[in-house]
Enzyme design. Structure first.
Site, PDB file in Angstrom:
ATOM      1  N   ASN A   1     -12.856  19.457 -23.822  1.00 21.53           N
ATOM      2  CA  ASN A   1     -13.356  20.337 -22.771  1.00 21.53           C
ATOM      3  C   ASN A   1     -13.381  19.643 -21.415  1.00 21.53           C
ATOM      4  O   ASN A   1     -13.043  20.237 -20.385  1.00 21.53           O
ATOM      5  CB  ASN A   1     -14.758  20.824 -23.113  1.00 21.53           C
TER       6      ASN A   1
ATOM      7  N   ASP B   1     -24.696  22.673 -29.291  1.00 21.43           N
ATOM      8  CA  ASP B   1     -25.590  21.673 -29.875  1.00 21.43           C
ATOM      9  C   ASP B   1     -26.565  22.298 -30.865  1.00 21.43           C
ATOM     10  O   ASP B   1     -26.857  21.730 -31.916  1.00 21.43           O
ATOM     11  CB  ASP B   1     -26.361  20.943 -28.775  1.00 21.43           C
TER      12      ASP B   1
ATOM     13  N   ASP C   1     -29.819  -9.846 -58.844  1.00 17.49           N
ATOM     14  CA  ASP C   1     -30.163 -10.905 -59.780  1.00 17.49           C
ATOM     15  C   ASP C   1     -29.797 -10.430 -61.179  1.00 17.49           C
ATOM     16  O   ASP C   1     -29.466  -9.263 -61.386  1.00 17.49           O
ATOM     17  CB  ASP C   1     -31.652 -11.225 -59.689  1.00 17.49           C
TER      18      ASP C   1
ATOM     19  N   ASP D   1     -36.642 -14.186 -53.374  1.00 19.90           N
ATOM     20  CA  ASP D   1     -35.598 -13.290 -52.877  1.00 19.90           C
ATOM     21  C   ASP D   1     -35.774 -12.934 -51.401  1.00 19.90           C
ATOM     22  O   ASP D   1     -34.886 -12.296 -50.816  1.00 19.90           O
ATOM     23  CB  ASP D   1     -35.582 -11.996 -53.700  1.00 19.90           C
TER      24      ASP D   1
ATOM     25  N   GLU E   1     -26.014  16.046 -26.537  1.00 21.81           N
ATOM     26  CA  GLU E   1     -27.443  16.030 -26.231  1.00 21.81           C
ATOM     27  C   GLU E   1     -28.314  16.000 -27.474  1.00 21.81           C
ATOM     28  O   GLU E   1     -29.418  15.464 -27.458  1.00 21.81           O
ATOM     29  CB  GLU E   1     -27.805  17.266 -25.394  1.00 21.81           C
TER      30      GLU E   1
END
Length: 906
Positions: free
Chosen positions: A717, A746, A386, A653, A343
């Protein structure tokens, strides 16, 4: 002597009135339908022959004295300001909604909506709050980056010197006006160091050379001078001849270039969006392909989505078939699906990237404009650069002084210094050019004394003659003046008294030196009787050749160490330059970078896309590259599976910056390059890129660790819950308990955003590969499921298999405690860089893991545990659980060691 008059091309031959009739009407560059009334329009004649300066002035309804103030005001209202098309500012609501397109955020939003659909309001509220927080974090960080980028625009020039008249009979006055107020037809002055503010046509010039590297990639200044005769027919689209492009035309200068030396007067032909500078950056160029971060995130997200969609039906069908349960298990199935998906993933990703971007800006002055680009920096395994300004500085240095036989001899340098000194002083040039500065510096180091001579006259460098001459009086030589000439090899040799064989031999000697990456100046002298007459270019004949002064590019001091550091980090450096192959190969060798096979643009054009992808992976140096070549090479590297970064600073570029996974530019790059780039450096320095890449790998390593640990633990789990749910007569864990467990895990894993990976993690590119993640989470997820099932056995033994209400509560408590303790172990033992048990670092992570373990042990004993349906456990359970955890820890370490050994050999 006074200043040398500028060569003029404002009026055609025999014309005394520069604003008189013109036979040819040409287009007013910059005029476009709907942008106001243009003084003239294109006729068929204009597509046949390139116009003279007089014709250009007539087509613009202007003259050498400039526009009237009233005219300038009218044109400004009609054509608009002379500014580049800029990105429109993004509003907060739009930025917020755009954040919802992130795959991780979309997964989280879907889970919240599913939770709301099954009336699991607690889960829905928590999930949707996380979505809002993630979007706010990302929006705020992008807004901060946009403000920083807007501040960078103050670094560009804001005024130009223009000739304007108050009335038709008034004398023209020089005045400084904002660049944005320039209009087609304005006559402007250019001097050393000035940026060319618009596309212009030269009317007069004196020794004018211009840096066009921002447009073409050429490192050396290009000579510019007015052209007073109609040229051969030109291509209607390019404005140049069939053989040469517009940038090679000596009478044209373009916005984005800068004056290196000399001075000039020019008329503005195009402004704003009509310039070639703006044309190189049209809307289509802004669209870029998916980056490395996008590709990896989409792959992992779809893997999560498949698991999420598959889990609830499996849980429902298994419980219905084996236990006869119906829709009452739907909340549990949704909770299991939520448990499978991390989450906090959007918050972790955004926080880690935002924190890394903030540290880079504060400590190193590096601005990350697009947050996912910080991950891409960590994933880069090829960096394209470059030569000029990156590997070498934009100034030469004297390498050697050679005589006509190619042997070292200081005489050529001595006389070159005499020429440089007196040309600078007598021609009243504002500053010496880069070559003269290098010659004078070298002469000073060798204690040469060019000032011992008396200057008489000077013929300054002329881009047509390609040489300069100084006339001096030598001590003790009365009645004789010495002419000293230096310049391009061919131009000087043509003016020397040499037979054809000797001229060819000297040309071959110069070619050999040039092939070694050196730039040569030829030096010659002669003597003329002193007299009051003025010296002219006709006196540059019958010279005695003295030798060559060889110059090389000055290496960037930090380049060699930075290249070594990038090599140690597993990054291949590719050099893409518009310079000569010999010049770039010499610079690479001097820096300790073996150039190997140097591929020129001609060979690149001959290869198919597939062959170029193979060659680009092998070749290190590409020379004489146009902007299109650079973009094609970068695209070929990406198609070969490489994650690429491109460092550039000019309009030339832009295509390559768009083609790369990460576009990088320095702060002093042209404005449009800074707007395009994903990352803006404090300066064009490889060492700064190394710091940015390190920060990117730091963030990427933390994100990868979070994903591995979260997904493997959650998968274990889920497997254990599915197995236990089929074996037990009751649900192994209540939906509320599953959600609280996930929330605790979390919250603890927010510490990953502040973790400090070990040095070994920063040594190689960090890429989020879905297949690698699947292998990792499957292996360690099964190990986690085994520990959970072992705990199930322990619980059955400690509780004697009771299926009563009290036994259910104890079972739920035991599994809740074990899950949080095993997840705390996983956080410590599977942390990126490992070795946490005996090493330093991981402070926030250790605190978070300890906090998680404390919650797992104490929560079932608190009143909140009772509200969640948990109860106290017997002491025997904790003793048996400790045994399971010790065995699990040893299993994790053994599996981790095996995984690292296998990964290191892959």
């Amino acid at each position: 002597m006074g200043s040398v008059p500028e060569s003029s091309a404002a009026a055609g031959p025999g014309s005394t009135d520069p604003e008189g009739p013109s036979a040819v009407v040409v287009p007013m560059a910059g005029a476009a339908a709907g942008r106001g009334a243009a003084p003239d329009v294109m006729t068929a004649t204009a597509a046949v022959a390139a116009p003279t300066s007089l014709q250009v002035l007539r087509s613009l309804d202007s003259g050498p004295r400039g526009l009237l103030e009233e005219q300038a005001g009218e044109r400004l209202a009609g054509f608009g300001e002379n500014t580049l098309p800029a990105w429109r500012p993004v509003s907060w609501p739009r930025r917020f909604l755009r954040s919802l397109r992130d795959p991780f955020t979309s997964v989280l939003l879907c889970l919240g909506l599913v939770s709301a659909a099954v009336a699991s309001w607690g889960t829905a509220c928590v999930t949707l709050v996380l979505v809002v927080v993630s979007c706010l974090l990302r929006s705020a960080e992008e807004h901060r980056a946009d403000r920083s980028t807007a501040a960078l625009r103050e670094l560009v020039a804001t005024t130009a010197t223009v000739l304007r008249r108050a009335g038709p009979d008034a004398a023209p006055q020089e005045r400084e006006v904002p660049v944005g107020d320039l209009v087609p037809g304005d006559v402007i002055r250019l001097g050393p160091g000035d940026l060319v503010p618009a596309d212009v046509r030269l009317l007069r010039a004196s020794g004018l050379t211009v840096h066009q590297s921002a447009l073409t990639g050429e490192s050396a200044p290009v000579a510019k001078h007015p052209v007073d005769t109609p040229s051969r027919p030109r291509d209607a689209d390019t404005g140049g001849s069939d053989e040469e492009g517009p940038f090679a035309r000596p009478e044209l200068c373009f916005q984005g270039s800068s004056v290196a030396s000399g001075s000039g007067t020019a008329v503005v032909t195009a402004t704003g969006a009509e310039t070639r500078f703006a044309a190189a950056y049209d809307g289509s160029a802004r669209r870029r392909g998916t980056s490395a971060f996008d590709r990896s995130v989409h792959g992992i997200s779809w893997t999560l989505i498949r698991f999420m969609l598959l889990t609830p039906p499996l849980v429902l069908m298994a419980n219905a078939a084996l236990r006869g349960r119906g829709l009452e298990t739907l909340p549990f199935a949704v909770a299991v699906a939520v448990g499978l998906t991390p989450e906090m993933l959007p918050v972790i990703v955004t926080t880690a990237l935002a924190r890394g971007a903030s540290l880079l800006a504060r400590n190193h002055g590096v601005i990350v404009k697009r947050l996912p680009a910080l991950h891409d920096l960590g994933a880069i395994d090829v960096l394209c650069v470059d030569k000029t300004g990156t590997l070498t500085q934009d100034r030469p240095v004297v390498e050697s002084s050679l005589d006509a036989s190619g042997r070292s001899d200081p005489e050529a340098l001595h006389w070159a210094a005499v020429n440089a000194l007196w040309t600078l002083q007598l021609a009243d040039l504002p500053t010496p050019d880069a070559l003269d500065e290098a010659v004078l510096d070298a002469a000073e180091e060798r204690e040469e004394t060019p000032s011992a001579y008396d200057g008489v006259a000077a013929l300054p460098f002329d881009p047509v003659r390609r040489l300069a001459t100084a006339v001096v009086r030598r001590p003790g030589r009365l009645g004789v003046h010495t002419l000293v000439t230096k310049g391009a090899v061919e131009a000087v040799l043509d003016r020397c008294a040499l037979d054809e064989a000797e001229r060819i031999r000297l040309g071959e000697l110069a070619a050999r030196e040039t092939a070694n990456g050196l730039r040569l100046l030829a030096v010659a002298r002669t003597e003329r009787p002193a007299g009051p007459r003025a010296y002219t270019t006709a006196d540059e004949r019958g010279l005695t050749f003295l030798g060559f002064v060889a110059l090389r590019d000055t290496l960037t001091p930090s380049a060699a160490d930075a290249l070594d550091a990038l090599k140690e980090r597993g990054i291949a450096v590719k050099v893409l330059t518009g310079d000569d192959p010999g010049t770039v190969a010499r610079a690479c060798r001097d820096l300790g970078l073996d150039p190997g096979e140097v591929m020129s643009a001609e060979r690149t054009d001959a290869l198919s896309d597939g062959a170029l992808a193979e060659a680009a992976d092998r070749v290190r140096v590409f020379a004489r590259c146009t902007p299109e070549h650079k973009a094609r090479i970068v695209s070929a590297l990406r198609s070969a599976g490489r994650t690429t970064g491109f460092l550039g600073d000019g309009v030339n570029d832009l295509p390559a910056m768009h083609a790369a996974d990460v576009g990088i530019c320095p702060r002093n790059a042209v404005d449009v390059a800074r707007e395009t780039a994903d990352v803006v450096l404090a300066e064009k320095d490889l060492a700064a890129i190394d710091q940015a890449i390190t920060a990117g790998r730091h963030c990427s390593g933390n994100i990868a660790t979070y994903l591995r640990i979260t997904l493997s633990s959650n998968l274990g789990n889920v497997i254990a819950m599915l197995a236990a749910g089929l074996m037990l007569p009751f649900l192994p864990m209540l939906p509320a308990q599953v959600l609280v467990q996930n929330l605790c895990f979390d919250v603890a894993q927010l510490a990953f955003a502040c973790d400090r990976p070990s040095a070994e993690v920063l040594r190689w590119p960090t890429v989020l590969r879905p297949r690698d993640f699947l292998r990792f989470i499957t292996g360690f997820g099964l190990l986690n499921a085994a520990a959970d099932l072992a705990t199930f056995t322990v619980l059955a033994f400690a509780l004697h298999g009771s299926a009563t209400s009290g036994g259910q509560e104890a079972f739920h408590s035991g599994w809740f405690t074990e899950n949080l303790l095993t997840q705390a172990l996983v956080m410590l033992l599977l942390r990126t860089g490992g070795r946490v048990a005996g090493g330093r670092g991981g402070g926030p992570l250790r605190l978070a893991a300890c906090g998680l373990a404390v919650v797992g042990l104490l929560l079932p004993l608190t009143p909140l545990g009772g509200l969640l349906g948990m109860s106290a456990l017997p002491p025997l359970y904790y003793l048996l659980l400790a045994t399971v955890l010790v065995l699990y820890a040893y299993g994790l370490r053994a599996a981790r060691t095996r995984y690292e050994q296998k990964w290191s050999h892959s």
